[in-house]
Scaffold this active site. Sequence first.
Site, short mmCIF file in Angstrom:
data_model
loop_
_atom_site.label_atom_id
_atom_site.label_comp_id
_atom_site.label_asym_id
_atom_site.label_seq_id
_atom_site.Cartn_x
_atom_site.Cartn_y
_atom_site.Cartn_z
N GLU A 87 0.84 -1.21 0.00
CA GLU A 87 0.00 0.00 0.00
C GLU A 87 0.88 1.26 0.00
OE1 GLU A 87 -1.42 2.92 3.05
OE2 GLU A 87 -2.05 0.94 3.76
N GLU A 160 10.17 2.38 2.55
CA GLU A 160 8.85 2.23 3.16
C GLU A 160 8.72 0.95 3.97
OE1 GLU A 160 6.40 4.57 3.07
OE2 GLU A 160 7.86 5.83 2.05
#
Length: 1011
Positions: A87, A160
């Site tokens: 995501e 991330e």
Amino acid sequence: MLRNTVKRSAKAATELSQLPKIGDKLHGFTLLRTKHVPELELTALHLRHDKTGAEHLHIARDDSNNVFSIGFKTNPPDDTGVPHILEHTTLCGSEKYPIRDPFFKMLPRTLSNFMNAFTASDHTFYPFATTNSQDFKNLMSVYLDATLRPLLKKSDFTQEGWRIGPENPQALASGQAEVNPEDKKLVFKGVVYNEMKGQMSDAGYLFYIRFQDHIFPDINNSGGDPQKITDLTYEQLKQFHAEHYHPSNAKIFTYGDMPLADHLREVDAQLGAFEAIRGDLANHRPINLSSGPREVKLYGPIDPLVDPSKQFKTSVSWVLGDTSDVVESFSLSLISALLTDGYGSPLYKGLIESGLGTDWSPNTGYDSSAKVGIFSIGLTGVQEADVPKLKSAVQDILRQMRDRGFDRSKIDGYLHQLELGLKHKTANFGMSLLHRLKPKWFTGVDPFDSLSWNDTLAAFEERYAKGGYLEGLMEKYLLNDNTLTFTMAPSPDFAQELAKEEGIRLKGKIAQAIESAGGEEQAQKAFEAQELALLVEQGKSNTEDLSCLPSVHVKDIPRSKEAVVLRNETVDKVRLQLREAPTNGLTYFRAINTLENLPDELRQLIPLFTDSIMRLGTKDMTMEQLEDLMKLKTGGVSVGYHTASSPLDFKQASEGLIFTGMALDRNVPVMFDLLRKLVVETNFDSPDAAQQIRQLLQASADGVVNDIASSGHAYARRAAEAGLSWDAFIREQVSGLSQVKLVTSLASRPESDQLVDIVDKLKQIQQFALAGNIRASITCDTESVGNNATALSKFLGSVPQKPASFPARPATQFARNIKSFYPLPYQVYYGALALPTVSYTSPDNAPLQVLSSLLTHKHLHHEIREKGGAYGGGAYSRALDGIFGFYSYRDPNPVNTINIMRSAGQWAVDKKWSDRDLEDAKISIFQGVDAPRAVNEEGMSNFLYGITEEMKQKRREQLLDVTKDQVREVAHKYVVGALEKQAERLVFLGEKRDFVDDSWTVNEMDIGGSA
């Protein structure tokens, strides 16, 4: 005339005769079915993409706040958090938008009022909302390209997701000859890794996620367990995307008054390049408990602010039926509410009032989000000896309720709340609808069934009329011993064990790297090289060409906004603000009683007072009776604390009590009487009062460390701001760490303490709560104004008239604690630096607002999140309160962040701002300025804060006209200059480490038991 034509065409969008017919082909889609839902004023259309099979649900409704979402079924294969990390990484660049982080770069280029992405347990979705048609097209293009064609670069995965790197790479990058060994120390990094470390510090989250692990063993942790995140490889991430982020596995949702055909044309252009595949169709089921009861016990963190003997969390759960039966599912949710909602509910009285626990556990209630429903009853704040008592106590109460049956009046109260929910005109109806439909849609529940409120209610009434229906459902599902008892015990060593495990895991990963690299020095160099390469990559963020990104423009923002028309009248010497608007037969009421010179000892107890009057009952009515009346006759009444800086001088502030209520027009007199009764007649002298107040305090104290963690930056901001202005100082007393300290200290008093001193102060507050300098506001239909004014007059005549009188207070001298630290048991940090600025009406206020946006989007996000690894960070300007500040959230690197905050002002002064920079900043500000408002919010800035329509219009023009020179001037004057004068306040929360030296004031959150 043109305006009326536009309105007619928008309404026509919801009429079936104006919409495509079933079987029609439209831009690569086939319309499968339609449904008009008059009670929600909408028409639903269900389509399928011909080539890929992607499902599309369109909700046509006369609402300008349009919504889009694309979602994918993402059953996690393990606990590495691959759906969550994916995501994040999908939003880091795509084929059409090949720049770093187009999602965050779009934030200041859109007028959207909502824009985000979410990872749920078995699906991931990407929603936004906007009123601007060009903006809708822009964002839809970015979202579709990001999800279907992301670049998924290795550097995005390491940024991330997770990586190993030196703790302070900036020191290495500076090229200095001598580098501190601490700076070179290798640690785990990554935005998601640090986010989930923060989550795992939260005992409530940990209880819930571990419960889900055991009730749904086939559904892994989609967010990711830090202990497993570091097992995820870049190749696994790419493979998961290829298998799951495909149109054949997608569900698309659109809502609002924009034409469906335009949406389908854009969507088909993106989906058409894909071939159909088999999607992820698995809907995992919970464990099978038919063979009898099961018990699970594990360990979690201890809360240092709560009685150590009352820190067990335990629950008992049943597996129920298929949630695709929407009538049964609705009925089970009603049973759950009847059993647990309110102080008068049978399970509250039997479990919490009886002293078995202090509050509900996070999994309590009926959960219908999965394919099969789960019903759980659990408690927090339980003593170890009481853990085995929970199940039998719950079963006894369930049997009693089955035998006694549910009062129809209580059922009618809940149905009335649902009716008011339908009538209340919210500004974000489309987004609420998405959140309600989406989870069940992904588990196979027909969204048309979920939309059909009247059909569901009629079917419920039909089943209920046959007699014993709700009691029969209890017999069917709950009156058996096929249960899972789940318990989390407190472990004083939990945090140390986590840190020890992380150290061992890190050591193992480094050993593997040493073996692969051929030596320790080579491995260290490889890790440093990777980190420095990432720094270079991240450095491009502020210099790359963003012209590929679409944008709306400041010229599209109107210079003036239609003013909200308000009438000011007087009713019995009380100032009344009237807003006449279409409200669907509802009346909204607010009143403020302004209090002068309120003593600190009473102010701090106002939150406890407002909780107590919703708990204790009166001499002639129990709390259960009062709650029933509230549900049957109102949409809720509440009492709270209110403070506001003056828009003309932020150093001046007013405070008092605020009263709110909502009801159908015909029930307004009952609403007023309820408010009066709760405030004036609550019985603080009842034999049970002290014990009930103690239970309120214990419930507030239980889990407070977790509550702080979920919004730690907000607590840090309040603590920092409290040293700058009177308004911020008193606000922190009521809703900051000072309030936490007071509540935990009162909750820790011995059971033998009757809280006499506290009860006496609460009775003092009661005497002046509704007496004195009151002003009121009513929003309603024009035809209801007369009746409402009469009811208000009667209400005002029934409350005490003599205002409170307190001695004048000396001017507050703020402490000179420039740096304050609060030691709390978190694996990451939360921080804020605050500075005093100017009042709302000052010409400098608008440039300060623009500066905060520029610093957040052009500098701090990049430095604190991308490079520093924090989950969030930025600048803010509190226009009304005269405060400018910086914050960081779930931050692993506070020392670096503090340096970034302190140098940000000079960075802004030196920066050569472009016209595009200024344009972006203004657009991002107007997302909030021009966001749709619910009808009951119209005119509230004037009533609550004294901000007139003229002031708002003036500031609107100032914002639109801000220049680059003005930005540099305010950065120098209010940030650089204020720091030179040591006018700032810096606050951090977290584990006390070596950087917290003698220059910091350390505020221990110890508890002593005094008010």
